[in-house]
Scaffold this motif. Structure first.
Motif, PDB file in Angstrom:
ATOM      1  N   GLN B 157       0.831  -1.216   0.000  1.00 24.38           N
ATOM      2  CA  GLN B 157       0.000   0.000   0.000  1.00 24.38           C
ATOM      3  C   GLN B 157       0.860   1.258   0.000  1.00 24.38           C
ATOM      4  N   ARG B 160       2.324   2.365  -3.309  1.00 28.11           N
ATOM      5  CA  ARG B 160       1.406   3.092  -4.193  1.00 28.11           C
ATOM      6  C   ARG B 160       1.379   4.574  -3.870  1.00 28.11           C
ATOM      7  N   ARG B 233      -5.912   3.627  -8.130  1.00 31.45           N
ATOM      8  CA  ARG B 233      -7.356   3.480  -8.213  1.00 31.45           C
ATOM      9  C   ARG B 233      -8.001   3.046  -6.893  1.00 31.45           C
ATOM     10  N   HIS B 234      -7.333   2.121  -6.209  1.00 32.98           N
ATOM     11  CA  HIS B 234      -8.004   1.526  -5.042  1.00 32.98           C
ATOM     12  C   HIS B 234      -7.295   1.781  -3.722  1.00 32.98           C
ATOM     13  N   VAL B 235      -6.501   2.848  -3.694  1.00 33.33           N
ATOM     14  CA  VAL B 235      -5.854   3.138  -2.408  1.00 33.33           C
ATOM     15  C   VAL B 235      -6.835   3.902  -1.529  1.00 33.33           C
TER      16      VAL B 235
END
Lengths: 250, 235
Positions: B157, B160, B233-235
């Motif tokens: 994570q 990113r 996109r999905h952090v």
């Protein structure tokens, strides 16, 4: 051997000079649903977090299925603590799903990494539990694409997929919009009916009364009163319990 | 006016481009190797700084201050001329006659890697601390050890979050490879200087040099932007 799943003995926890838990003794039996309530700052969340050693007690012992997290006089052994934690599932107030993984991957990850299951076996288990919490059609969604209630149900599935002996719920519905609380409570209720051992810290008094086998009221780091829900909610013995119940009911 | 009339980009390009092409390879090689080294070093330093070991923390802070407090050019020169001597001196205690020699490319790449590792470690550290504590707790509750949680939940994570900043550092590193000319690595700057001084095609040579650097760094900026969009996109 008793049939206790979790045994807590003289549990104390301090943060600096601030003693949060002042000697708690509890036994949670196989299949029992224990509800913990109390005002904020009473130590109920800390107590719950000690049950899987997310908080390390200052003194006292916690046993899961007859096994100590730290033996009396023993040392902290991270591998042992970690492996014992897999026996106790936990659901958090803020869900804490892994944002970079889909719902399915969230439920699979620990099975593969910790339980050493094959990808196929992990996927099968994950799908089973996601279906159980009613999310068969959301498996490939990312947490950011799910509602709070759906995220919390994924979190429950993630914990269940480790096939724990007990489940801890830390105010599992407190961060949810009112209209989403019901779907999460339904899942927890179903689990309860299937005989899962669970400890719930909650503010949902009606639900506590309906699902609980035993209620503990904590205040100031000690257990003030405990008893079966009917008696506890309708005929509390202590003044402090009465005051608290009056406040939350209105 | 005379100068403009006598501009001869065609000749300069014809003469220089095989040289520049080869030199661009050197720059790319030094950047890729240097950046990988910087990432590994930066991650280790970040983890060391986040650990509870006080002595390790203090040691790393001193190291960071030394790196940040001295120019990269000095570090490049130091890595080439001094470090091999120091290493040889130490190793000679065990095996007399030992002599370490870096070639200039390796010394330069090491210097770039160490320097950028120091800066990246701060980027990585702040990205790691930006991840919600609840992520670690969720992993621990599932039976991960702290180390497993760090490597399989937190670092993916954090990377990113750090990625856009990494991109900027890669582009800076491409440009900083020009410093390797000082220790005789025949990269873009050195090749161009030699050519310009031989032919007096000064404007042409250095303009082509600037363009060569742009050709290297512009696509990199683009790639980073694409990766950023994909990963965030999905952090």
């Amino acid at each position: 051997m008793s049939n206790a799943i979790i045994e807590v003995n003289q549990l104390r926890k301090s943060f600096g000079s601030n003693e949060i838990l002042k000697g708690i003794d509890v036994e949670i039996r196989q299949g029992e649903k224990l509800v913990v309530i109390g005002p904020s700052g009473s130590g109920k969340s800390t107590f719950l977090r000690c049950l899987n050693f997310l908080e390390i007690p200052t003194s006292g012992t916690v046993k899961v299925h007859g096994d100590y997290f730290i033996k009396p006089g023993g040392k902290f052994d991270e591998k042992h603590v970690a492996s014992l934690r897999t026996e106790v599932g936990m659901v958090f107030q803020r869900f804490n799903l892994f944002p970079t993984m889909t719902a399915l991957e969230n439920v699979m990850a620990a099975q593969i990494k910790i339980r050493k299951k094959s990808k196929e076996a992990a996927r099968e288990t994950a799908e089973k539990y996601l279906r159980k919490v009613g999310l068969a059609d959301r498996m490939n969604h990312y947490p950011s694409q799910l509602s709070g209630g759906q995220q919390q149900r994924v979190a429950i599935a993630r914990a269940l997929a480790m096939e724990p002996k007990a489940m801890l719920f830390d105010e599992a519905t407190s961060a949810l919009d009112p209209e989403l609380i019901g779907e999460v409570l339904n899942v927890i209720r179903e689990l309860a009916n299937e005989g899962m051992t669970m400890v719930l810290v909650t503010h949902e008094m009606k639900f506590a009364e309906e699902v609980g086998d035993r209620v503990i009221f904590m205040d100031g780091g000690v257990i003030v009163e405990e008893g079966p829900p009917k008696e506890f909610f309708h005929n509390p013995k202590h003044n402090r319990t009465r005051e608290f119940l009056q406040k939350v009911e209105h | 006016m005379d100068i403009l009339k006598s501009l001869d980009f065609a000749t300069a390009f014809k003469d220089l481009y095989p040289e520049l092409l080869r030199a661009m390879g050197t720059v790319l090689g030094a950047t890729i190797c240097g950046f990988i080294l910087a990432l590994v070093l930066g991650t280790l330093i970040a983890l060391g700084r986040l650990s509870k070991l006080k002595w390790l923390n203090r040691l790393l802070v001193i190291f960071l201050e030394v790196i940040r407090g001295t120019p990269l050019l000095v570090q490049v020169v130091y890595m080439y001329y001094v470090v091999p001597l120091l290493v040889s001196l130490v190793v000679q205690f065990w095996s007399p006659g030992y002599q370490l020699n870096f070639n200039a490319f390796i010394a330069g790449t090491l210097a770039l890697g160490v320097n950028y590792g120091a800066y990246l470690s701060e980027v990585i550290r702040s990205a790691i601390t930006a991840i919600d504590r609840g992520q670690t707790e969720a992993a621990l509750a599932l039976g991960y050890t702290n180390k497993q949680a760090m490597w399989s939940i937190i670092i993916p994570q954090a990377s990113r979050i750090a990625l856009p900043t990494f991109g900027n550092y890669i582009i800076m590193m491409v440009k900083d490879t020009s410093l390797l000319a000082f220790i005789t690595v025949s990269e873009l700057l050195l090749r161009t200087q030699t050519y310009a001084s031989q032919t007096f095609l000064t404007i042409e040579s250095y303009t082509l040099l600037a363009i060569a650097y742009l050709i290297l760094s512009l696509p990199m900026a683009q790639i980073v932007r694409l990766m950023e969009r994909r990963l965030r996109r999905h952090v």
